[in-house]
Design a protein around this motif. Structure first.
Motif, PDB file in Angstrom:
ATOM      1  N   THR A  19       0.833  -1.199   0.000  1.00  0.00           N
ATOM      2  CA  THR A  19       0.000   0.000   0.000  1.00  0.00           C
ATOM      3  C   THR A  19       0.870   1.252   0.000  1.00  0.00           C
ATOM      4  O   THR A  19       1.822   1.339   0.777  1.00  0.00           O
ATOM      5  CB  THR A  19      -0.906   0.016   1.254  1.00  0.00           C
ATOM      6  OG1 THR A  19      -1.578  -1.233   1.391  1.00  0.00           O
ATOM      7  CG2 THR A  19      -1.927   1.138   1.172  1.00  0.00           C
ATOM      8  N   HIS A  61      -4.470   6.340   1.158  1.00  0.00           N
ATOM      9  CA  HIS A  61      -3.733   5.108   0.879  1.00  0.00           C
ATOM     10  C   HIS A  61      -4.171   4.567  -0.482  1.00  0.00           C
ATOM     11  O   HIS A  61      -5.364   4.636  -0.826  1.00  0.00           O
ATOM     12  CB  HIS A  61      -4.011   4.048   1.950  1.00  0.00           C
ATOM     13  CG  HIS A  61      -3.748   4.520   3.348  1.00  0.00           C
ATOM     14  ND1 HIS A  61      -2.500   4.509   3.915  1.00  0.00           N
ATOM     15  CD2 HIS A  61      -4.583   5.032   4.287  1.00  0.00           C
ATOM     16  CE1 HIS A  61      -2.576   4.980   5.146  1.00  0.00           C
ATOM     17  NE2 HIS A  61      -3.825   5.311   5.387  1.00  0.00           N
ATOM     18  N   ASP A  62      -3.208   4.025  -1.233  1.00  0.00           N
ATOM     19  CA  ASP A  62      -3.470   3.486  -2.567  1.00  0.00           C
ATOM     20  C   ASP A  62      -3.025   2.033  -2.657  1.00  0.00           C
ATOM     21  O   ASP A  62      -1.937   1.670  -2.179  1.00  0.00           O
ATOM     22  CB  ASP A  62      -2.679   4.259  -3.641  1.00  0.00           C
ATOM     23  CG  ASP A  62      -3.075   5.714  -3.738  1.00  0.00           C
ATOM     24  OD1 ASP A  62      -4.181   6.062  -3.294  1.00  0.00           O
ATOM     25  OD2 ASP A  62      -2.264   6.503  -4.263  1.00  0.00           O
ATOM     26  N   LEU A 117      -9.551  -2.091   1.480  1.00  0.00           N
ATOM     27  CA  LEU A 117      -8.714  -1.948   0.295  1.00  0.00           C
ATOM     28  C   LEU A 117      -8.106  -3.270  -0.161  1.00  0.00           C
ATOM     29  O   LEU A 117      -7.993  -3.512  -1.365  1.00  0.00           O
ATOM     30  CB  LEU A 117      -7.598  -0.928   0.539  1.00  0.00           C
ATOM     31  CG  LEU A 117      -8.019   0.515   0.829  1.00  0.00           C
ATOM     32  CD1 LEU A 117      -6.790   1.427   0.785  1.00  0.00           C
ATOM     33  CD2 LEU A 117      -9.079   1.006  -0.141  1.00  0.00           C
ATOM     34  N   GLU A 151      -7.665  -1.166  -9.046  1.00  0.00           N
ATOM     35  CA  GLU A 151      -7.061  -0.331  -8.018  1.00  0.00           C
ATOM     36  C   GLU A 151      -8.137   0.126  -7.046  1.00  0.00           C
ATOM     37  O   GLU A 151      -9.326   0.153  -7.368  1.00  0.00           O
ATOM     38  CB  GLU A 151      -6.364   0.891  -8.620  1.00  0.00           C
ATOM     39  CG  GLU A 151      -7.279   1.784  -9.434  1.00  0.00           C
ATOM     40  CD  GLU A 151      -6.543   3.000 -10.012  1.00  0.00           C
ATOM     41  OE1 GLU A 151      -5.774   3.631  -9.252  1.00  0.00           O
ATOM     42  OE2 GLU A 151      -6.745   3.294 -11.194  1.00  0.00           O
ATOM     43  N   CYS A 201      -8.531   2.921  -3.385  1.00  0.00           N
ATOM     44  CA  CYS A 201      -7.859   3.900  -2.535  1.00  0.00           C
ATOM     45  C   CYS A 201      -8.853   4.495  -1.552  1.00  0.00           C
ATOM     46  O   CYS A 201     -10.070   4.407  -1.729  1.00  0.00           O
ATOM     47  CB  CYS A 201      -7.198   5.001  -3.360  1.00  0.00           C
ATOM     48  SG  CYS A 201      -8.345   6.034  -4.303  1.00  0.00           S
ATOM     49  N   ARG A 261      -9.312   8.223   0.778  1.00  0.00           N
ATOM     50  CA  ARG A 261      -8.852   9.580   1.027  1.00  0.00           C
ATOM     51  C   ARG A 261      -9.587  10.138   2.250  1.00  0.00           C
ATOM     52  O   ARG A 261     -10.773   9.867   2.449  1.00  0.00           O
ATOM     53  CB  ARG A 261      -9.110  10.488  -0.178  1.00  0.00           C
ATOM     54  CG  ARG A 261      -8.288  10.130  -1.405  1.00  0.00           C
ATOM     55  CD  ARG A 261      -6.816  10.439  -1.218  1.00  0.00           C
ATOM     56  NE  ARG A 261      -6.033  10.181  -2.419  1.00  0.00           N
ATOM     57  CZ  ARG A 261      -5.436   9.014  -2.699  1.00  0.00           C
ATOM     58  NH1 ARG A 261      -5.581   7.998  -1.862  1.00  0.00           N
ATOM     59  NH2 ARG A 261      -4.735   8.869  -3.792  1.00  0.00           N
TER      60      ARG A 261
END
Length: 380
Positions: A205, A220-221, A282, A314, A316, A318
């Protein structure tokens, strides 16, 4: 019906409550009564503070729970392991409890095992590091036993060290701070599951923070964007860190830096899922691994199922630090990158309030690649 004790009731624990119910467990949730969502979603709510380990154990024995679990909380992990050991279930040992919840002891354990960590010193209000000049500025100061970016400060000059240590010690449960070298580079985390000492890397991550001086997590991505060639060195360092702490069972969340030279520096490891919806949302969204189910299975003594279901390209999350920021995230991620907003929440807050740590952020939104054309099967 089998019964699962879940330690904690806030929004980060609620996905575990819902997953356990989906799996057919009667959920017994323990937490201080404060109106958290888990008080309503639990089958049975027990208004007991998560630090009251013996009281929780007595109640678990009385009602006949089969196992205990928690996600995203270091304090809760201590109670989980206390109950699990008493029930004869898989659990990390007491030495792991100590070193995995104290950032200074953790770094000492890493260093002894040859795991790459920042140089560090222990400090209290009455006892500053014997030779703080041994570490070059800037420095990072943080409590030894808190999470959620509480009382973290970057110190750029000697006159700022004592005030930063005082703030960190005031926030610490044991009145101690760790002073460590500042590592330049990008920050990441590694999400793993362990069973009988065997570790499986589930996801990497990318972390975004507010930057100096407090480094509050902004998002986080997944996936992380770490080059494939570097992943084996990350895996080796993380697994060595898990072994150094004695983490043999359950979820773990390793925070680390990659220096500009591509070197791994482990910052810390939590013997639990990462918070901020990393582990609870995630991982499954971006990989198809049912991380929550794995936590329940390991707690009950079952080897985790590593099958992957459908997932997105993907995902994520925020976090909002100011009014209107969730709408700006939509512009960037929905309109700009074509992601879909899966869930969002704007919390009540005072106008003009400032975010001090992770617990005071204004809200969050979770995004994933557009459902219409980017969801894919695990075989892809």
């Amino acid at each position: 019906m089998k019964k699962l004790a879940i330690i904690g009731a806030n929004e980060f624990q609620n996905p575990l409550i819902l997953k356990a119910k989906e799996m057919g467990y009667e959920t017994h949730v323990f937490a201080w009564e404060s109106g958290d969502v888990g008080e309503r979603t639990a089958d049975v709510f027990h208004p007991v503070s998560i630090v009251e380990r013996d009281t929780i154990l007595e109640e678990c024995l009385r009602v006949g729970v089969d196992a205990a679990a928690s996600i995203g909380s270091d304090l809760a992990v201590l109670t989980v392991n206390h109950v699990q050991r008493a029930l004869g279930n898989p659990a990390n040992d007491e030495r792991c409890d100590r070193v995995a919840t104290n950032k200074y002891l953790m770094r000492e354990a890493f260093e002894a095992a040859g795991v790459p960590v920042p140089a560090h010193l222990l400090a209290t209000v009455g006892h500053m590091p014997a030779d703080p000049a041994a570490l070059p500025y800037p420095l990072i100061v943080k409590p030894v036993d808190r999470s959620g970016s509480r009382a973290i400060n970057r110190v750029d000059a000697p006159d700022g060290l004592a005030p930063a240590v005082m703030r960190a010690c005031e926030a610490s449960f044991v009145g101690e701070a760790v002073v460590e070298e500042f590592i330049a580079g990008d920050e990441y985390s590694c999400e793993c599951i362990s069973f009988e000492g065997r570790h499986t890397l589930l996801a990497l991550t990318r972390k975004h923070t507010s930057g100096a001086p407090h480094f509050i997590e902004h998002g986080h991505d997944e996936p992380s964007g770490i080059p494939t060639a570097i992943v084996p060195s990350v895996r080796d360092a993380v697994f060595a860190g898990l072994d150094a702490l004695g983490i043999r069972y359950g979820a773990s969340h390793t925070e680390f830096f990659l220096t500009p030279a591509g070197e791994v520096r482990i910052v810390e490891i939590g013997a639990r899922m990462g918070g901020d919806f990393i582990g609870s949302d995630l991982v499954q969204l971006s990989t198809g691994y049912d991380f929550l189910r794995m936590v329940v299975d390991v707690a009950c003594g079952r080897e985790p199922d590593l099958a992957r279901g459908a997932h997105f390209d993907e995902a994520c999350v925020r976090f909002a630090f100011e009014d209107g920021e969730l709408e700006r995230f939509d512009e960037e991620l929905v309109c700009g990158r074509g992601l879909a907003c899966l869930r969002r929440e704007l919390k009540d807050h005072d106008p003009g309030a400032r975010v001090q740590d992770s617990s005071t952020r204004f809200g969050y939104a979770i995004y994933a690649s557009s459902c219409g054309d980017s969801a894919r099967a695990a075989s892809s």
